[in-house]
Design a protein around this motif. Structure first.
Motif, PDB file in Angstrom:
ATOM      1  N   SER A  76     -13.950  15.555  28.806  1.00 52.18           N
ATOM      2  CA  SER A  76     -15.177  14.765  28.853  1.00 52.18           C
ATOM      3  C   SER A  76     -16.303  15.662  29.349  1.00 52.18           C
ATOM      4  CB  SER A  76     -15.024  13.537  29.759  1.00 52.18           C
ATOM      5  OG  SER A  76     -14.986  13.919  31.119  1.00 52.18           O
TER       6      SER A  76
ATOM      7  N   PHE B 246     -17.776  10.387  20.833  1.00 46.51           N
ATOM      8  CA  PHE B 246     -16.466  10.986  20.585  1.00 46.51           C
ATOM      9  C   PHE B 246     -16.637  12.215  19.700  1.00 46.51           C
ATOM     10  CE2 PHE B 246     -15.703   6.591  21.584  1.00 46.51           C
ATOM     11  CZ  PHE B 246     -14.555   6.595  22.361  1.00 46.51           C
ATOM     12  N   ASN B 247     -16.174  13.362  20.192  1.00 49.28           N
ATOM     13  CA  ASN B 247     -16.329  14.640  19.497  1.00 49.28           C
ATOM     14  C   ASN B 247     -14.949  15.252  19.277  1.00 49.28           C
ATOM     15  OD1 ASN B 247     -19.537  15.301  19.919  1.00 49.28           O
ATOM     16  ND2 ASN B 247     -18.672  14.151  21.631  1.00 49.28           N
ATOM     17  N   PHE B 248     -14.444  15.124  18.052  1.00 48.92           N
ATOM     18  CA  PHE B 248     -13.111  15.625  17.735  1.00 48.92           C
ATOM     19  C   PHE B 248     -13.206  17.066  17.237  1.00 48.92           C
ATOM     20  CE2 PHE B 248     -13.103  11.026  16.934  1.00 48.92           C
ATOM     21  CZ  PHE B 248     -12.055  10.627  17.756  1.00 48.92           C
TER      22      PHE B 248
ATOM     23  N   ALA C 185     -11.283   5.729  14.006  1.00 44.16           N
ATOM     24  CA  ALA C 185     -12.621   5.777  14.609  1.00 44.16           C
ATOM     25  C   ALA C 185     -13.618   4.962  13.783  1.00 44.16           C
ATOM     26  CB  ALA C 185     -13.089   7.225  14.734  1.00 44.16           C
TER      27      ALA C 185
ATOM     28  N   LEU D  47     -16.830   3.587  15.986  1.00 36.67           N
ATOM     29  CA  LEU D  47     -17.183   4.511  17.056  1.00 36.67           C
ATOM     30  C   LEU D  47     -18.327   5.435  16.642  1.00 36.67           C
ATOM     31  CD1 LEU D  47     -13.639   5.631  18.305  1.00 36.67           C
ATOM     32  CD2 LEU D  47     -15.016   3.670  19.040  1.00 36.67           C
TER      33      LEU D  47
ATOM     34  N   TYR E 109     -18.998   8.949  16.446  1.00 40.92           N
ATOM     35  CA  TYR E 109     -18.130  10.124  16.497  1.00 40.92           C
ATOM     36  C   TYR E 109     -18.581  11.192  15.507  1.00 40.92           C
ATOM     37  CZ  TYR E 109     -15.991   8.950  12.013  1.00 40.92           C
ATOM     38  OH  TYR E 109     -15.785   8.698  10.684  1.00 40.92           O
TER      39      TYR E 109
ATOM     40  N   LEU F 247     -10.409  16.160  21.963  1.00 39.53           N
ATOM     41  CA  LEU F 247     -11.435  15.123  22.024  1.00 39.53           C
ATOM     42  C   LEU F 247     -12.328  15.403  23.224  1.00 39.53           C
ATOM     43  CD1 LEU F 247     -12.901  12.531  21.334  1.00 39.53           C
ATOM     44  CD2 LEU F 247     -11.131  11.265  22.582  1.00 39.53           C
TER      45      LEU F 247
ATOM     46  N   MET G 221     -15.225  13.810  25.070  1.00 40.95           N
ATOM     47  CA  MET G 221     -15.777  12.464  25.145  1.00 40.95           C
ATOM     48  C   MET G 221     -17.016  12.463  26.043  1.00 40.95           C
ATOM     49  SD  MET G 221     -13.438   9.118  25.784  1.00 40.95           S
ATOM     50  CE  MET G 221     -12.937   9.630  27.438  1.00 40.95           C
TER      51      MET G 221
ATOM     52  N   VAL H 121     -12.568   1.822  26.685  1.00 36.76           N
ATOM     53  CA  VAL H 121     -12.348   3.217  26.313  1.00 36.76           C
ATOM     54  C   VAL H 121     -10.858   3.548  26.338  1.00 36.76           C
ATOM     55  CG1 VAL H 121     -12.794   5.613  26.976  1.00 36.76           C
ATOM     56  CG2 VAL H 121     -14.645   3.937  27.047  1.00 36.76           C
TER      57      VAL H 121
ATOM     58  N   THR I 131      -9.288   2.190  23.258  1.00 35.19           N
ATOM     59  CA  THR I 131      -9.697   2.998  22.111  1.00 35.19           C
ATOM     60  C   THR I 131      -8.885   4.279  22.026  1.00 35.19           C
ATOM     61  OG1 THR I 131     -11.954   2.121  22.104  1.00 35.19           O
ATOM     62  CG2 THR I 131     -11.630   4.301  21.119  1.00 35.19           C
ATOM     63  N   LEU I 132      -8.730   4.965  23.145  1.00 38.58           N
ATOM     64  CA  LEU I 132      -7.972   6.216  23.148  1.00 38.58           C
ATOM     65  C   LEU I 132      -6.518   5.980  22.760  1.00 38.58           C
ATOM     66  CD1 LEU I 132      -9.397   7.899  26.368  1.00 38.58           C
ATOM     67  CD2 LEU I 132      -9.844   8.539  24.000  1.00 38.58           C
TER      68      LEU I 132
END
Length: 263
Positions: A149, A165-167, A187, A192, A194, A221, A223, A245, A248-249
């Motif tokens: 995060s 959210f950044n994959f 997602a 989301l 993302y 991820l 976040m 959250v 979601t995860l």
């Protein structure tokens, strides 16, 4: 000296949270600036956010010591993950705001760095590799989920506000595309905010251990902290936002796990 915790599960999932540690050695604490002692770049509360790991049978590995001691998501050779962009190194000398960590950065001698690698970096990575090997001995495919995060606005590192959210999969190199697709489909289903493989493509752990040709699929991820906590000191968990959250995860990781059976 114990520097990490590992809990072994039965599912083909290893969750790594390499930046949640908050402990400092007495020597390092004494050398930090007053602001750095607040550990602003910690991945605050992720241990609580990912505490569903046992419900899905996942293994989890977490450090005890702060990333200011050593950054476990950097190569022990200290290569820049993002050439041409601001970043922090193996033994950081600055915060994510670009402020100095140490009263005198000259303490980061080669000998000091090598000592930290031996005491903190190597044990974590050996345990991570051993756990991946154990899971591979049980399951055909294994998912390595790298949980991180970060503050949503850090001009030193990126422009504007970071998506929630950044994959990252090292531009597709660290996992089979079908695994990432299953996560992104979830997602979308959850509506989301993302992106994938943009500013954060995955750090050293994702790039080094993700090996789809060897049936290990790594996804990082990153976040945005604004979606579950206060980004200002004392960095309190938002008890209203955090439960959503967590759910979601769990759904994202379960989607990735389910995709392993179709590869």
């Amino acid at each position: 000296m114990k520097s990490y915790h590992l809990t072994q599960g039965t599912a083909p999932i290893l969750i790594s949270l390499p930046h949640i540690g908050t402990r400092l050695t007495d020597e390092i604490r004494e050398q930090l600036t007053d602001d750095a002692k607040y550990l602003p770049d910690t991945d605050w509360h992720l241990g609580e956010i990912y505490d569903f790991f046992s419900e899905i049978g996942a293994s989890i590995i977490t450090p005890i010591y702060s990333r200011y001691v050593i950054d476990l998501n950097r190569s022990n050779q200290n290569e820049n993950l993002y050439p041409g962009k601001n970043s922090t190194g193996l033994c950081p000398a600055t915060t994510f705001m670009g402020a100095p960590l140490y009263k005198d950065a000259s303490i980061l001698t080669e000998g000091e760095i090598q000592s930290r690698i031996y005491d903190f970096w190597t044990p974590y990575h050996q345990a991570l590799q051993d756990e991946l090997n154990r899971l591979k001995s049980i399951h055909r495919h294994v998912l390595l989920w790298e949980g991180h995060s970060i503050a949503s606005e850090l001009p030193f590192l990126f422009e504007g506000q970071l998506p929630a959210f950044n994959f990252g999969t090292a531009d597709g190199k660290s996992c089979d595309g079908r695994v990432l697709a299953s996560v992104l489909d979830m997602a979308k289903e959850l509506s989301l905010d993302y992106v994938a493989n943009q500013r954060f493509k995955g750090g050293f752990i994702t790039r080094n251990y993700g090996s789809p040709e060897n049936n290990i699929h790594a996804i990082q991820l990153e976040m945005s902290q604004r979606i579950y906590m206060s980004e200002q000191f004392p960095y309190a968990l938002n008890s209203t936002l955090a439960p959503s959250v967590k759910r979601t995860l769990k759904l994202l990781i379960e989607a990735a796990q389910q995709s392993l059976s179709i590869i």
